[in-house]
Design a protein around this motif. Structure first.
Motif, PDB file in Angstrom:
ATOM      1  N   PHE A   3      -5.383 -10.917  -8.035  1.00 38.38           N
ATOM      2  CA  PHE A   3      -4.330  -9.899  -7.948  1.00 38.38           C
ATOM      3  C   PHE A   3      -3.939  -9.659  -6.488  1.00 38.38           C
ATOM      4  CE2 PHE A   3      -2.703  -5.617  -7.513  1.00 38.38           C
ATOM      5  CZ  PHE A   3      -1.889  -5.443  -8.620  1.00 38.38           C
ATOM      6  N   ARG A   4      -2.777 -10.070  -6.127  1.00 39.21           N
ATOM      7  CA  ARG A   4      -2.285  -9.826  -4.773  1.00 39.21           C
ATOM      8  C   ARG A   4      -0.776  -9.659  -4.836  1.00 39.21           C
ATOM      9  NH1 ARG A   4      -2.212 -13.134  -0.424  1.00 39.21           N
ATOM     10  NH2 ARG A   4      -2.727 -14.956  -1.675  1.00 39.21           N
ATOM     11  N   ILE A   5      -0.279  -8.530  -4.324  1.00 35.84           N
ATOM     12  CA  ILE A   5       1.173  -8.273  -4.346  1.00 35.84           C
ATOM     13  C   ILE A   5       1.743  -8.571  -2.967  1.00 35.84           C
ATOM     14  CG2 ILE A   5       2.900  -6.441  -4.535  1.00 35.84           C
ATOM     15  CD1 ILE A   5       1.267  -5.206  -6.744  1.00 35.84           C
ATOM     16  N   ARG A   6       2.806  -9.358  -2.955  1.00 34.00           N
ATOM     17  CA  ARG A   6       3.480  -9.671  -1.685  1.00 34.00           C
ATOM     18  C   ARG A   6       4.352  -8.482  -1.285  1.00 34.00           C
ATOM     19  NH1 ARG A   6       5.669 -13.674  -4.574  1.00 34.00           N
ATOM     20  NH2 ARG A   6       4.586 -15.667  -4.581  1.00 34.00           N
ATOM     21  N   HIS A   7       3.755  -7.561  -0.592  1.00 33.46           N
ATOM     22  CA  HIS A   7       4.550  -6.394  -0.166  1.00 33.46           C
ATOM     23  C   HIS A   7       3.791  -5.665   0.928  1.00 33.46           C
ATOM     24  CE1 HIS A   7       6.951  -2.753  -0.262  1.00 33.46           C
ATOM     25  NE2 HIS A   7       5.842  -2.041  -0.423  1.00 33.46           N
ATOM     26  N   ASP A  47       0.973   7.171 -17.437  1.00 29.52           N
ATOM     27  CA  ASP A  47       2.372   7.308 -17.044  1.00 29.52           C
ATOM     28  C   ASP A  47       2.507   6.763 -15.628  1.00 29.52           C
ATOM     29  OD1 ASP A  47       5.019   8.088 -17.414  1.00 29.52           O
ATOM     30  OD2 ASP A  47       4.702  10.096 -16.581  1.00 29.52           O
ATOM     31  N   LEU A  48       3.523   5.977 -15.416  1.00 30.05           N
ATOM     32  CA  LEU A  48       3.768   5.439 -14.065  1.00 30.05           C
ATOM     33  C   LEU A  48       5.256   5.548 -13.821  1.00 30.05           C
ATOM     34  CD1 LEU A  48       2.503   1.956 -12.757  1.00 30.05           C
ATOM     35  CD2 LEU A  48       4.315   3.279 -11.764  1.00 30.05           C
ATOM     36  N   VAL A  49       5.635   6.402 -12.901  1.00 27.74           N
ATOM     37  CA  VAL A  49       7.058   6.527 -12.580  1.00 27.74           C
ATOM     38  C   VAL A  49       7.236   6.450 -11.074  1.00 27.74           C
ATOM     39  CG1 VAL A  49       7.732   7.847 -14.640  1.00 27.74           C
ATOM     40  CG2 VAL A  49       6.995   9.058 -12.633  1.00 27.74           C
ATOM     41  N   ALA A  50       8.265   5.737 -10.677  1.00 24.79           N
ATOM     42  CA  ALA A  50       8.501   5.538  -9.254  1.00 24.79           C
ATOM     43  C   ALA A  50      10.004   5.522  -9.022  1.00 24.79           C
ATOM     44  CB  ALA A  50       7.892   4.213  -8.803  1.00 24.79           C
ATOM     45  N   SER A  51      10.444   6.280  -8.010  1.00 25.74           N
ATOM     46  CA  SER A  51      11.890   6.369  -7.803  1.00 25.74           C
ATOM     47  C   SER A  51      12.377   5.409  -6.724  1.00 25.74           C
ATOM     48  CB  SER A  51      12.294   7.807  -7.464  1.00 25.74           C
ATOM     49  OG  SER A  51      11.700   8.191  -6.250  1.00 25.74           O
ATOM     50  N   THR A  52      11.463   4.574  -6.193  1.00 22.51           N
ATOM     51  CA  THR A  52      11.901   3.504  -5.289  1.00 22.51           C
ATOM     52  C   THR A  52      11.117   2.240  -5.648  1.00 22.51           C
ATOM     53  OG1 THR A  52      10.198   3.868  -3.601  1.00 22.51           O
ATOM     54  CG2 THR A  52      12.236   5.140  -3.360  1.00 22.51           C
ATOM     55  N   ASP A  53      11.667   1.101  -5.270  1.00 18.34           N
ATOM     56  CA  ASP A  53      10.968  -0.160  -5.526  1.00 18.34           C
ATOM     57  C   ASP A  53       9.635  -0.186  -4.775  1.00 18.34           C
ATOM     58  OD1 ASP A  53      13.068  -1.045  -7.056  1.00 18.34           O
ATOM     59  OD2 ASP A  53      14.068  -2.070  -5.386  1.00 18.34           O
ATOM     60  N   GLU A  54       9.641   0.358  -3.550  1.00 21.79           N
ATOM     61  CA  GLU A  54       8.420   0.341  -2.737  1.00 21.79           C
ATOM     62  C   GLU A  54       7.335   1.181  -3.406  1.00 21.79           C
ATOM     63  OE1 GLU A  54      11.440   1.080  -1.554  1.00 21.79           O
ATOM     64  OE2 GLU A  54      11.871  -0.641  -0.267  1.00 21.79           O
ATOM     65  N   ALA A  55       7.717   2.357  -3.908  1.00 19.85           N
ATOM     66  CA  ALA A  55       6.731   3.232  -4.551  1.00 19.85           C
ATOM     67  C   ALA A  55       6.118   2.520  -5.750  1.00 19.85           C
ATOM     68  CB  ALA A  55       7.392   4.540  -4.979  1.00 19.85           C
ATOM     69  N   TYR A  56       6.943   1.814  -6.507  1.00 21.71           N
ATOM     70  CA  TYR A  56       6.444   1.108  -7.695  1.00 21.71           C
ATOM     71  C   TYR A  56       5.393   0.067  -7.292  1.00 21.71           C
ATOM     72  CZ  TYR A  56       6.503  -1.344 -12.164  1.00 21.71           C
ATOM     73  OH  TYR A  56       6.127  -1.922 -13.358  1.00 21.71           O
ATOM     74  N   LEU A  57       5.743  -0.762  -6.312  1.00 24.77           N
ATOM     75  CA  LEU A  57       4.815  -1.830  -5.911  1.00 24.77           C
ATOM     76  C   LEU A  57       3.558  -1.240  -5.274  1.00 24.77           C
ATOM     77  CD1 LEU A  57       7.255  -4.533  -4.477  1.00 24.77           C
ATOM     78  CD2 LEU A  57       6.260  -4.384  -6.774  1.00 24.77           C
ATOM     79  N   GLU A  58       3.710  -0.184  -4.524  1.00 25.33           N
ATOM     80  CA  GLU A  58       2.546   0.389  -3.841  1.00 25.33           C
ATOM     81  C   GLU A  58       1.624   1.107  -4.822  1.00 25.33           C
ATOM     82  OE1 GLU A  58       4.063   2.281  -0.167  1.00 25.33           O
ATOM     83  OE2 GLU A  58       5.348   0.504   0.025  1.00 25.33           O
ATOM     84  N   TRP A  91       1.199   0.000  -7.816  1.00 21.88           N
ATOM     85  CA  TRP A  91       0.478  -1.134  -8.406  1.00 21.88           C
ATOM     86  C   TRP A  91      -0.578  -1.676  -7.446  1.00 21.88           C
ATOM     87  CZ3 TRP A  91      -0.818  -2.587 -12.930  1.00 21.88           C
ATOM     88  CH2 TRP A  91      -0.018  -2.299 -14.026  1.00 21.88           C
ATOM     89  N   GLN A  92      -0.267  -1.671  -6.151  1.00 23.23           N
ATOM     90  CA  GLN A  92      -1.295  -2.104  -5.189  1.00 23.23           C
ATOM     91  C   GLN A  92      -2.503  -1.175  -5.293  1.00 23.23           C
ATOM     92  OE1 GLN A  92       1.261  -2.212  -1.668  1.00 23.23           O
ATOM     93  NE2 GLN A  92       1.012  -4.433  -1.525  1.00 23.23           N
ATOM     94  N   PHE A  93      -2.224   0.108  -5.446  1.00 23.77           N
ATOM     95  CA  PHE A  93      -3.332   1.057  -5.605  1.00 23.77           C
ATOM     96  C   PHE A  93      -4.125   0.741  -6.879  1.00 23.77           C
ATOM     97  CE2 PHE A  93      -4.503   4.711  -8.195  1.00 23.77           C
ATOM     98  CZ  PHE A  93      -5.626   5.110  -7.487  1.00 23.77           C
ATOM     99  N   LEU A  94      -3.406   0.567  -8.014  1.00 22.72           N
ATOM    100  CA  LEU A  94      -4.103   0.304  -9.285  1.00 22.72           C
ATOM    101  C   LEU A  94      -4.963  -0.954  -9.174  1.00 22.72           C
ATOM    102  CD1 LEU A  94      -1.199   1.155 -11.770  1.00 22.72           C
ATOM    103  CD2 LEU A  94      -3.388   2.365 -11.624  1.00 22.72           C
ATOM    104  N   GLY A  95      -4.409  -1.954  -8.470  1.00 20.01           N
ATOM    105  CA  GLY A  95      -5.140  -3.215  -8.318  1.00 20.01           C
ATOM    106  C   GLY A  95      -6.348  -3.092  -7.410  1.00 20.01           C
ATOM    107  N   SER A  96      -6.429  -1.991  -6.676  1.00 20.75           N
ATOM    108  CA  SER A  96      -7.531  -1.858  -5.714  1.00 20.75           C
ATOM    109  C   SER A  96      -8.671  -0.996  -6.249  1.00 20.75           C
ATOM    110  CB  SER A  96      -6.986  -1.239  -4.420  1.00 20.75           C
ATOM    111  OG  SER A  96      -6.737   0.148  -4.648  1.00 20.75           O
TER     112      SER A  96
END
Ligand SMILES: CC(C)(COP(=O)(O)OP(=O)(O)OC[C@H]1O[C@@H](n2cnc3c(N)ncnc32)[C@H](O)[C@@H]1OP(=O)(O)O)[C@@H](O)C(=O)NCCC(=O)NCCS
Length: 434
Positions: free
Chosen positions: A173-177, A268-279, A281-286
């Motif tokens: 699991f690695r997100i390019r961001h 529940d996962l809600v994010a009002s920016t693309d960055e918030a969404y990916l970040e 997920w980075q948290f969940l993956g960690s």
């Protein structure tokens, strides 16, 4: 039949608002809610839980319809104050793309007691309610369906979808961001206040989104689960954007040490920016000691897999219909939208219930939209009102519906032109179950 404007020999129909405890209708609302629970096979609810739910319903300003038998029931049978059928409505805004909203009649809590089924009670309640909604100025009605075979006959078409995902959060699991904000753990109770605020921003950028009912903030914060108890398993992480604004959150639970692989479930996962969404997920993956993250109500079009170095970390299942739309007023619904491409199409709509029957010319020119009735006009496309509901948010392709024999294309290329016109700026996704 169950038209609330009539009383038949067999049934009396009552419609009332969800009210506070001091109101004389309160006892009636309690019995109504018990009947809904019975219809969906819930366990019996305590008075305390019923009161909590009705307080949320009052915040939603729900209207409740109950159908009651006129006959005195036989000894030991349920008392006649317990409705044999229920039907609930709310009014909220639907994001129809490009930041535009359409007030929408939401239909929920549809039940008919087994001993009264297939006597036309649902048909009566539905047709009467749709007529009232149209009279009240609603161009659109919406629902989510327990079974896909029930609501097409009433003009509802599937407009958005969802699916369940499992994400392998192991070493692959690695997100390019590169993060632009930060994620912090918070007491989940902060979501009682924060969840509606963050959701509102998400709603404004998400075509297909409907404003959430009050129950959401209670559930996602762990203040109250479906059984009315505090949900002590819920945890929460907030995302802070570069300017320190909270622009997303995830509410989640550990599935327990008996669940293998060790799993975190997204509530529940809600994010009002693309960055918030990916970040988020980075948290969940960690999260340590966890091998996978599951999300039961994930979007179908999801940037996650594309952002991952290994997109196969995501496995999806249970692709399903989510939001069903019913156009009640064609010119009002079409004029409420802005279109993904300029064009001109004559649409002939068939509606067995008559609300949306007719032929209209839809034209979009430099963002200016006009809808003109053209009785007897030569249509480019003809379709049932269910199909208009399906294509309305751009999530279902008119080309596919033409291939399926549902939409008829009279002018070559018209289905593709409609696909371009009905496109929205982001994939339509409804994050609200009701
Ligand atoms: C679904 C339910 C509300 C139907 O109520 P009902 O009063 O029996 O329905 P009606 O007699 O008015 O039937 C209306 C039409 O729908 C059809 N229909 C009803 N339930 C159906 C089902 N489950 N699947 C397919 N068709 C169904 C009937 O055949 C009838 O068709 P027609 O009028 O075109 O001939 C009822 O069975 C129920 O309460 N089910 C459990 C709860 C539930 O699933 N609610 C829906 C939540 S989204």
């Amino acid at each position: 039949m169950a038209d609330p404007r009539e009383t038949t020999e067999k049934y009396t129909i009552k419609r009332f608002r969800s009210v506070g405890k001091e109101d004389p209708d309160y006892g009636q609302a309690r019995e109504w809610l018990r009947a809904v629970g019975f219809g969906f096979h819930d366990e019996q609810r305590s008075d305390e839980l019923i009161d909590k739910i009705l307080a949320m319903y009052q915040a939603d300003n729900r209207e409740l319809t109950g159908v009651y038998v006129n006959d005195e029931p036989p000894l030991h049978a349920l008392n006649p104050g317990f409705p044999v059928a229920t039907f609930g409505t709310l009014e909220n805004k639907l994001n129809v793309g490009y930041g535009r909203e359409l007030p929408t009649r939401q239909i929920t809590a549809v039940t008919v007691r087994g001993t009264h089924r297939r006597h036309g009670i649902l048909r009566g309640m539905m047709t009467a309610d749709l007529a009232d909604a149209k009279d009240d100025g609603f161009a659109m009605a919406a629902l989510t369906a327990s079974e896909a075979s029930i609501y097409g006959r009433f003009g509802f078409g599937v407009a958005t979808f969802e699916r369940s995902i499992k994400v392998d959060t192991g070493p692959k699991f690695r997100i390019r961001h590169e993060p632009v904000g930060r994620v912090e753990i918070a007491d989940p109770r902060v979501l009682l206040e924060l969840a509606p605020e963050v959701f509102e921003r998400v709603h404004h950028r998400t075509p297909g989104s409907i404003v959430r009912q009050d129950a959401y903030r209670h559930q996602v914060s762990g203040a109250m689960n479906r059984e009315g108890a505090e949900d002590k398993a819920i945890k929460c992480a907030l995302h802070y954007g570069p300017n320190a604004t909270i622009d997303g959150y995830v509410s989640y639970k550990f599935a327990g040490w008996d669940t293998k692989p060790y799993t975190v479930e997204v509530v529940d996962l809600v994010a009002s920016t693309d960055e918030a969404y990916l970040e988020l997920w980075q948290f969940l993956g960690s999260i340590d000691l966890v091998d996978q993250v599951s999300w039961a109500d994930a979007p179908v079009e999801d940037p996650l897999a594309w952002a991952l170095v290994d997109g196969r970390c995501v496995t999806a299942s249970d692709y399903r219909d989510m939001l069903w739309l019913r156009v009640l007023d064609v010119p009002a619904a079409l004029s409420a939208r802005r279109y993904g491409a300029d064009g001109r199409l004559v649409l002939q709509v068939h509606d067995a219930l008559g609300f949306a029957d007719g032929t209209w010319e839809l034209a979009s020119d430099g963002g200016l939209v006009t809808v003109t009735e053209v009785p007897g006009g030569n249509p480019d496309l003809s379709m049932d009102v269910t199909d208009l509901g399906s294509v309305y948010l751009g999530a279902v392709s008119p080309v596919i519906l033409a291939s399926a024999g549902r939409i008829r294309e009279h002018s070559p290329g018209a289905a593709l032109a409609a696909q371009h016109m009905f496109a929205v700026e982001r994939p339509a996704h409804c994050l609200t179950h009701f």
